[in-house]
Design a protein around this motif. Structure first.
Motif, PDB file in Angstrom:
ATOM      1  N   GLN A 391     125.359 113.030 109.434  1.00 13.23           N
ATOM      2  CA  GLN A 391     126.152 112.671 110.639  1.00 13.23           C
ATOM      3  C   GLN A 391     126.706 111.322 110.850  1.00 13.23           C
ATOM      4  O   GLN A 391     127.589 110.769 111.085  1.00 13.23           O
ATOM      5  N   LYS A 392     125.685 110.504 110.488  1.00 12.24           N
ATOM      6  CA  LYS A 392     125.747 108.965 110.115  1.00 12.24           C
ATOM      7  C   LYS A 392     126.841 108.650 109.414  1.00 12.24           C
ATOM      8  O   LYS A 392     127.512 107.660 109.382  1.00 12.24           O
ATOM      9  N   PHE A 393     126.722 109.527 108.029  1.00  9.70           N
ATOM     10  CA  PHE A 393     127.744 109.068 107.023  1.00  9.70           C
ATOM     11  C   PHE A 393     129.102 109.346 107.642  1.00  9.70           C
ATOM     12  O   PHE A 393     129.964 108.826 107.324  1.00  9.70           O
ATOM     13  N   LYS A 394     129.194 110.725 108.178  1.00  9.33           N
ATOM     14  CA  LYS A 394     130.508 111.077 108.683  1.00  9.33           C
ATOM     15  C   LYS A 394     130.946 109.826 109.812  1.00  9.33           C
ATOM     16  O   LYS A 394     132.231 109.479 109.662  1.00  9.33           O
ATOM     17  N   GLN A 395     130.230 109.385 110.426  1.00  8.66           N
ATOM     18  CA  GLN A 395     130.606 108.514 111.311  1.00  8.66           C
ATOM     19  C   GLN A 395     131.012 106.998 110.862  1.00  8.66           C
ATOM     20  O   GLN A 395     131.937 106.410 111.395  1.00  8.66           O
ATOM     21  N   THR A 396     130.450 106.850 109.652  1.00  8.73           N
ATOM     22  CA  THR A 396     130.778 105.602 108.898  1.00  8.73           C
ATOM     23  C   THR A 396     132.076 105.626 108.088  1.00  8.73           C
ATOM     24  O   THR A 396     133.068 104.829 107.944  1.00  8.73           O
ATOM     25  N   TYR A 397     132.424 106.920 107.431  1.00 11.55           N
ATOM     26  CA  TYR A 397     133.377 107.103 106.525  1.00 11.55           C
ATOM     27  C   TYR A 397     134.530 108.216 106.776  1.00 11.55           C
ATOM     28  O   TYR A 397     135.502 107.996 106.302  1.00 11.55           O
ATOM     29  N   ASN A 398     134.201 109.001 107.775  1.00 12.33           N
ATOM     30  CA  ASN A 398     135.268 110.059 108.062  1.00 12.33           C
ATOM     31  C   ASN A 398     135.806 110.099 109.349  1.00 12.33           C
ATOM     32  O   ASN A 398     136.498 111.242 109.973  1.00 12.33           O
ATOM     33  N   TYR A 399     135.419 108.869 110.182  1.00 10.42           N
ATOM     34  CA  TYR A 399     135.816 109.446 111.602  1.00 10.42           C
ATOM     35  C   TYR A 399     137.270 109.267 111.921  1.00 10.42           C
ATOM     36  O   TYR A 399     137.437 109.586 113.252  1.00 10.42           O
ATOM     37  N   LEU A 400     138.220 108.859 111.371  1.00 11.51           N
ATOM     38  CA  LEU A 400     139.511 109.003 111.507  1.00 11.51           C
ATOM     39  C   LEU A 400     140.189 110.325 111.007  1.00 11.51           C
ATOM     40  O   LEU A 400     141.159 110.544 111.311  1.00 11.51           O
ATOM     41  N   ASP A 401     139.598 111.025 110.103  1.00 16.53           N
ATOM     42  CA  ASP A 401     140.137 112.344 109.421  1.00 16.53           C
ATOM     43  C   ASP A 401     140.253 113.258 110.632  1.00 16.53           C
ATOM     44  O   ASP A 401     139.174 113.525 111.394  1.00 16.53           O
ATOM     45  N   ASP A 402     141.320 113.888 110.785  1.00 15.37           N
ATOM     46  CA  ASP A 402     141.687 114.997 111.505  1.00 15.37           C
ATOM     47  C   ASP A 402     142.890 115.705 111.102  1.00 15.37           C
ATOM     48  O   ASP A 402     143.263 115.618 110.119  1.00 15.37           O
ATOM     49  N   LYS A 403     143.563 116.721 111.899  1.00 13.28           N
ATOM     50  CA  LYS A 403     144.674 117.536 111.635  1.00 13.28           C
ATOM     51  C   LYS A 403     146.043 116.646 111.341  1.00 13.28           C
ATOM     52  O   LYS A 403     146.789 117.509 110.906  1.00 13.28           O
ATOM     53  N   ASP A 404     145.888 115.419 111.860  1.00  7.80           N
ATOM     54  CA  ASP A 404     147.319 114.651 112.012  1.00  7.80           C
ATOM     55  C   ASP A 404     147.393 113.462 111.314  1.00  7.80           C
ATOM     56  O   ASP A 404     148.362 112.617 111.649  1.00  7.80           O
ATOM     57  N   SER A 405     146.398 113.170 110.359  1.00  5.18           N
ATOM     58  CA  SER A 405     146.644 112.063 109.522  1.00  5.18           C
ATOM     59  C   SER A 405     147.914 111.703 108.997  1.00  5.18           C
ATOM     60  O   SER A 405     148.754 110.620 109.035  1.00  5.18           O
ATOM     61  N   GLY A 406     148.588 112.826 108.293  1.00  6.37           N
ATOM     62  CA  GLY A 406     149.844 112.655 108.022  1.00  6.37           C
ATOM     63  C   GLY A 406     150.882 112.348 108.867  1.00  6.37           C
ATOM     64  O   GLY A 406     151.836 111.495 108.334  1.00  6.37           O
ATOM     65  N   LYS A 407     150.926 112.812 110.111  1.00 10.13           N
ATOM     66  CA  LYS A 407     151.978 112.489 111.356  1.00 10.13           C
ATOM     67  C   LYS A 407     151.986 110.973 111.586  1.00 10.13           C
ATOM     68  O   LYS A 407     152.716 110.416 111.648  1.00 10.13           O
ATOM     69  N   ARG A 408     150.671 110.466 111.543  1.00  8.77           N
ATOM     70  CA  ARG A 408     150.330 109.182 111.861  1.00  8.77           C
ATOM     71  C   ARG A 408     150.890 108.219 110.879  1.00  8.77           C
ATOM     72  O   ARG A 408     151.698 107.446 111.234  1.00  8.77           O
ATOM     73  N   VAL A 409     150.522 108.629 109.741  1.00 13.13           N
ATOM     74  CA  VAL A 409     151.242 107.857 108.440  1.00 13.13           C
ATOM     75  C   VAL A 409     152.872 107.977 108.680  1.00 13.13           C
ATOM     76  O   VAL A 409     153.476 106.600 108.405  1.00 13.13           O
ATOM     77  N   ILE A 410     153.336 108.963 108.673  1.00 14.11           N
ATOM     78  CA  ILE A 410     154.809 109.035 108.924  1.00 14.11           C
ATOM     79  C   ILE A 410     155.557 108.363 109.999  1.00 14.11           C
ATOM     80  O   ILE A 410     156.591 107.673 110.096  1.00 14.11           O
ATOM     81  N   ASP A 411     154.770 108.467 111.184  1.00 11.25           N
ATOM     82  CA  ASP A 411     155.183 107.573 112.213  1.00 11.25           C
ATOM     83  C   ASP A 411     155.355 106.138 112.098  1.00 11.25           C
ATOM     84  O   ASP A 411     155.809 105.123 112.411  1.00 11.25           O
ATOM     85  N   ILE A 412     154.312 105.451 111.235  1.00 12.18           N
ATOM     86  CA  ILE A 412     154.039 104.166 111.047  1.00 12.18           C
ATOM     87  C   ILE A 412     155.066 103.761 109.943  1.00 12.18           C
ATOM     88  O   ILE A 412     155.918 102.660 110.074  1.00 12.18           O
TER      89      ILE A 412
END
Length: 419
Positions: A391-412
């Motif tokens: 869980q600590k590993f995920k909080q450090t390296y994966n905290y931004l991953d979800d189902k909408d990362s692609g949408k955020r990249v496109i918006d920016i």
């Protein structure tokens, strides 16, 4: 025997010189052709070109961004161009009328790069390609790095490229970037250093959005898993182990490419493991040699040629890897992981060092097949033992991953540019 060896060495050297001359001529012709296209063709604001692993795969974040664009009404009148080395074999995979398939390094390839407003890639681009000021290159890269990369790599372990030349390639490519996707603050720091963005004063192009390539790990359904298992001929009544090791910089064979004899380190394990398990193997795309698993029918399947590793992630019950970045992505599934590092000392000292302390790994390091087998049979105990570290590993390296990362990249990177 010595005379034969000297003759073989001499012939090999001659072929290297000939191949080098041919490559130089081809590179010159490509640059000359692209320069002409660059000077004469106008940029089309509704044209996007995608390239994954130098045209070898339909995968990773370029695929995820393409799929996000297909879902978005904003792109209804855009044209999408996909680059492949074997376009004829790929056409059936694309049903959307807006999508065009082109051959890597062909004249059409260079013409589309000269015209496309948006370039999306997860690797370095051809040196022949020059970007105009009104074109946008989105560098997605292809994972959170454990092992050092780019300009941070100080060990002369690469069999094909010197350290100096390797550093120059990364720096020259980075000069083209307009956006660089980052899945965490850790990666932002690494990429700024490894790609020379600090030297170029381009740290501001890094955008922390999470990895689009991981969107599927939050979008898949149980029905997807059942369908994939059927498609991949995987049994429903067995535990599925995914073995996904990386390549070795110092293992290279002239005329073949990078090699990695995985069977050398897995055969005894496959012979010994209980019939309650099925092992699926996924070697790194740079590895040229093929596995022979004929002796393990019903126990192991090689899916190294399957483009999208996400499909293997979701059908597996646990991951066995070494120094590959796959475990950062796999952690999103909260499933157990083992780190089979039989050559750890040599790798860290003579090939590549690491960015993180191995004590952070969300699973144990095993160094031989006997230890690997024991760990798999006791995976429930290991899962419990590593729960907090996971869980600590995920909080450090994966905290931004979800189902909408692609949408955020496109918006920016796309909608923001056109606002």
């Amino acid at each position: 025997m010595k005379k034969i060896k000297r003759m073989i060495k001499k012939i090999g050297k001659q072929y290297r010189i000939i191949n080098k001359c041919i490559d130089s001529i081809q590179a010159y012709r490509r640059k000359r052709y692209y320069k002409k296209m660059y000077q004469t063709m106008k940029v089309d604001d509704k044209l996007v070109i995608f390239e994954a692993f130098l045209g070898k795969q339909f995968a990773c974040s370029p695929k995820a961004l393409y799929e996000a664009m297909l879902r978005d009404e904003y792109f209804k009148d855009f044209i999408f161009v996909w680059v492949f080395r074997n376009p004829a074999q790929r056409r059936m995979e694309f049903t959307d009328h807006r999508t065009v398939i082109v051959k890597y390094n062909s004249r059409r390839y260079f013409r589309y790069y000269a015209r496309a407003k948006y370039w999306i890639t997860n690797w370095r681009l051809s040196d022949a390609i020059i970007k105009k000021d009104n074109q946008i290159l989105i560098q997605t890269w292809h994972g959170t790095p454990l092992k050092k990369i780019g300009m941070d790599l100080e060990i002369e372990g690469n069999a094909t490229t010197s350290q100096k030349k390797g550093h120059a390639m990364y720096l020259n490519d980075a000069k083209k970037y307009d956006y660089f996707i980052s899945p965490s603050a850790f990666c932002t720091k690494v990429f700024a250093s490894a790609f020379g963005l600090n030297q170029l004063n381009k740290q501001n192009i890094l955008i922390e959005t999470g990895y689009p390539r991981n969107d599927f790990l939050f979008r898949y359904t149980e029905e997807d898993v059942r369908n994939l298992k059927k498609e991949l001929h995987l049994p429903e009544n067995k535990k599925i182990i995914l073995y996904a090791p990386t390549w070795r910089d110092n293992q290279h064979q002239l005329g073949v490419g990078y090699t990695f004899d995985a069977s050398k380190y897995i055969n005894d394990f496959l012979e010994s493991i209980s019939d309650d398990y099925m092992v699926i193997l996924r070697l790194h795309y740079l590895v040229a040699n093929q596995l022979d698993l004929s002796a393990f029918k019903g126990k192991a399947i090689d899916y190294s040629r399957l483009d999208d590793i996400n499909r293997l992630y979701v059908v597996s019950d646990m991951l066995v890897t070494d120094y590959s970045s796959v475990f950062f992505d796999y952690a999103n599934l909260n499933r157990p992981m083992l780190f089979y590092m039989y050559d750890l000392d040599e790798y860290q000292s003579n090939v590549r060092d690491f960015y993180i302390d191995l004590k952070e790994l969300p699973g144990p390091i095993v160094k031989n097949e006997r230890e690997l087998l024991h760990a798999i049979y006791h995976i429930d105990e290991i899962t419990d033992k590593y729960k907090e570290r996971y869980q600590k590993f995920k909080q450090t390296y994966n905290y931004l991953d979800d189902k909408d990362s692609g949408k955020r990249v496109i918006d920016i990177c796309v909608k923001g540019e056109r606002a």
